[in-house]
Design an enzyme around this catalytic site. Structure first.
Site, mmCIF file in Angstrom:
data_model
loop_
_atom_site.group_PDB
_atom_site.id
_atom_site.type_symbol
_atom_site.label_atom_id
_atom_site.label_comp_id
_atom_site.label_asym_id
_atom_site.label_seq_id
_atom_site.Cartn_x
_atom_site.Cartn_y
_atom_site.Cartn_z
ATOM 1 N N LEU A 33 0.810 -1.219 0.000
ATOM 2 C CA LEU A 33 0.000 0.000 0.000
ATOM 3 C C LEU A 33 0.845 1.271 0.000
ATOM 4 C CD1 LEU A 33 -2.682 -1.034 2.642
ATOM 5 C CD2 LEU A 33 -2.710 -1.399 0.165
ATOM 6 N N HIS A 34 0.311 2.283 -0.650
ATOM 7 C CA HIS A 34 0.906 3.620 -0.622
ATOM 8 C C HIS A 34 -0.232 4.628 -0.456
ATOM 9 C CE1 HIS A 34 -0.551 3.823 -4.698
ATOM 10 N NE2 HIS A 34 0.186 2.771 -5.042
ATOM 11 N N GLU A 35 0.124 5.897 -0.464
ATOM 12 C CA GLU A 35 -0.854 6.959 -0.221
ATOM 13 C C GLU A 35 -2.045 6.881 -1.186
ATOM 14 O OE1 GLU A 35 -0.904 8.683 2.486
ATOM 15 O OE2 GLU A 35 -2.680 9.743 1.729
ATOM 16 N N GLY A 36 -1.796 6.415 -2.417
ATOM 17 C CA GLY A 36 -2.899 6.284 -3.379
ATOM 18 C C GLY A 36 -3.975 5.339 -2.851
ATOM 19 N N HIS A 37 -3.558 4.171 -2.348
ATOM 20 C CA HIS A 37 -4.532 3.212 -1.792
ATOM 21 C C HIS A 37 -5.247 3.815 -0.574
ATOM 22 C CE1 HIS A 37 -1.445 0.308 -3.516
ATOM 23 N NE2 HIS A 37 -2.561 -0.091 -4.113
ATOM 24 N N GLN A 61 -4.562 -11.985 -13.479
ATOM 25 C CA GLN A 61 -4.449 -10.751 -14.269
ATOM 26 C C GLN A 61 -3.029 -10.475 -14.740
ATOM 27 O OE1 GLN A 61 -5.956 -8.310 -10.824
ATOM 28 N NE2 GLN A 61 -4.551 -6.780 -11.616
ATOM 29 N N GLY A 147 -9.174 3.490 -8.272
ATOM 30 C CA GLY A 147 -8.367 4.674 -8.543
ATOM 31 C C GLY A 147 -8.410 5.070 -10.013
ATOM 32 N N MET A 184 1.538 7.730 -8.068
ATOM 33 C CA MET A 184 1.956 6.694 -7.119
ATOM 34 C C MET A 184 1.552 5.314 -7.633
ATOM 35 S SD MET A 184 1.524 8.187 -3.344
ATOM 36 C CE MET A 184 2.289 9.732 -2.902
HETATM 37 O O1 PAF Z 1 -6.027 -2.180 -9.290
HETATM 38 C C1 PAF Z 1 -5.615 -3.208 -8.726
HETATM 39 O O2 PAF Z 1 -4.819 -3.173 -7.801
HETATM 40 C C2 PAF Z 1 -6.131 -4.563 -9.198
HETATM 41 O O3 PAF Z 1 -6.267 -4.601 -10.577
HETATM 42 C C3 PAF Z 1 -7.430 -5.005 -8.494
HETATM 43 C C4 PAF Z 1 -8.593 -4.069 -8.828
HETATM 44 C C5 PAF Z 1 -7.225 -5.024 -6.990
HETATM 45 C C6 PAF Z 1 -7.823 -6.401 -8.944
HETATM 46 O O4 PAF Z 1 -6.844 -7.330 -8.618
#
Ligand code: PAF
Length: 292
Positions: A33-37, A61, A147, A184
């Site tokens: 995690l960073h500030e964006g999350h 993915q 985001g 970020m």
């Molecule tokens: O944006 C992301 O971090 C990923 O694509 C997500 C939406 C968590 C799906 O794995």
């Protein structure tokens, strides 16, 4: 803050919360995690009673030659950051829990996933929509926050929600940037010191595009060429794509008009970085006063 690792437990928790008429929000992440999350968590916090963050590096993915194995992970640090931002539950399943063998079912949004990032990552969005659909069924949120940095992802998910009749509101939160403009991203950690400096060219090129549009340029080819020339001055930068597209259909624009998404993906050393801006292109008005 609770950490839940099992799907059945998360579903039971969600059912209980819904019986209590609590509004559940979901912030899906792949961790590191960073500030964006954290800005997404704050957005969710302000709009719901219970904020659930999922942390899952989703194998489906990633393409076969992509960075699934190397993708940065630091669960303990994530827990501290998520707690400090106001998260209530972390859903942290493992791959076996999410994709038990044999796993045969995928969700695919057509057309929108074949352009931009979909060209060089042909199976990426199928993996994203599959995991997000599964998370919706597991966490049962009324609201989910994504985001704007992953602009195409947000558009694809909105389409999935509409087409599959999910009763979930999708919020898209603004891009959070470093002081020098770099968006970020967990993948920024792959950049060497020199590449980190070079990477600021992504945002600079978007700003150049905006300036050109503000000055009256309406030809997409001219704007894209200027952006590419600027980016290619950096020794480690390799352009994947630079596109100017409609903000909902993602169709490529040639003569700019209305709201457009300017999006790009550029490899800077190891990471492939993405960024974008939305620009409102005003109809050009001729100042007749100056012609008199
Ligand atoms: O944006 C992301 O971090 C990923 O694509 C997500 C939406 C968590 C799906 O794995």
């Amino acid at each position: 803050m609770k950490v839940i690792t099992k799907i059945a437990e998360m579903q039971k928790e969600a059912d209980q919360l819904r019986i209590q008429e609590k509004k559940i929000s979901l912030v899906p992440t792949m961790g590191y995690l960073h500030e964006g999350h954290l800005s997404l968590v704050r957005e969710a916090r302000a709009r719901s009673d219970v904020v659930v963050m999922s942390i899952f590096v989703n194998p489906s993915q990633f393409g076969p030659s992509e960075d699934f194995k190397d993708y940065p992970r630091d669960f303990n640090h994530d827990v501290e950051l998520a707690r400090s931002a106001g998260c209530d539950i972390i859903f942290y399943p493992d791959a076996q829990e999410v994709y038990p063998e044999p796993y045969l079912t995928y969700v695919e949004v057509e057309r929108l996933t074949k352009v931009l990032c979909g060209v060089s990552r042909p199976t990426h969005f199928r993996g994203v929509t599959t995991i997000v659909a599964k998370l919706f069924n597991i966490v049962k949120p009324q609201l989910a926050v994504f985001g704007q940095k992953d602009a195409q992802q947000a558009i694809v998910i909105k389409r999935m929600v509409k087409d599959l009749n999910y009763d979930i509101e999708i919020i898209v939160a603004p891009i959070i940037r470093e002081k020098d403009g770099l968006a970020m991203s967990s993948r920024n950690t792959y950049l060497t010191k020199a590449q980190r400096i070079q990477a600021t060219v992504l945002y600079q090129s978007l700003m150049v595009a905006k300036k050109m549009i503000d000055a009256g340029e309406r030809k997409a080819t001219i704007i894209k060429k200027r952006m590419r020339d600027l980016i290619e001055q950096q020794p480690d930068a390799i352009v994947d794509y630079i596109e100017i597209v409609d903000t909902t259909t993602l169709e490529s624009q040639t003569a700019l008009n209305g709201e457009v998404l300017i999006a790009l993906a550029v490899k800077v050393g190891k990471p492939r970085l993405i960024d974008n801006i939305i620009v409102r292109v005003l109809e050009r008005t001729i100042n007749t006063e100056s012609l008199k």
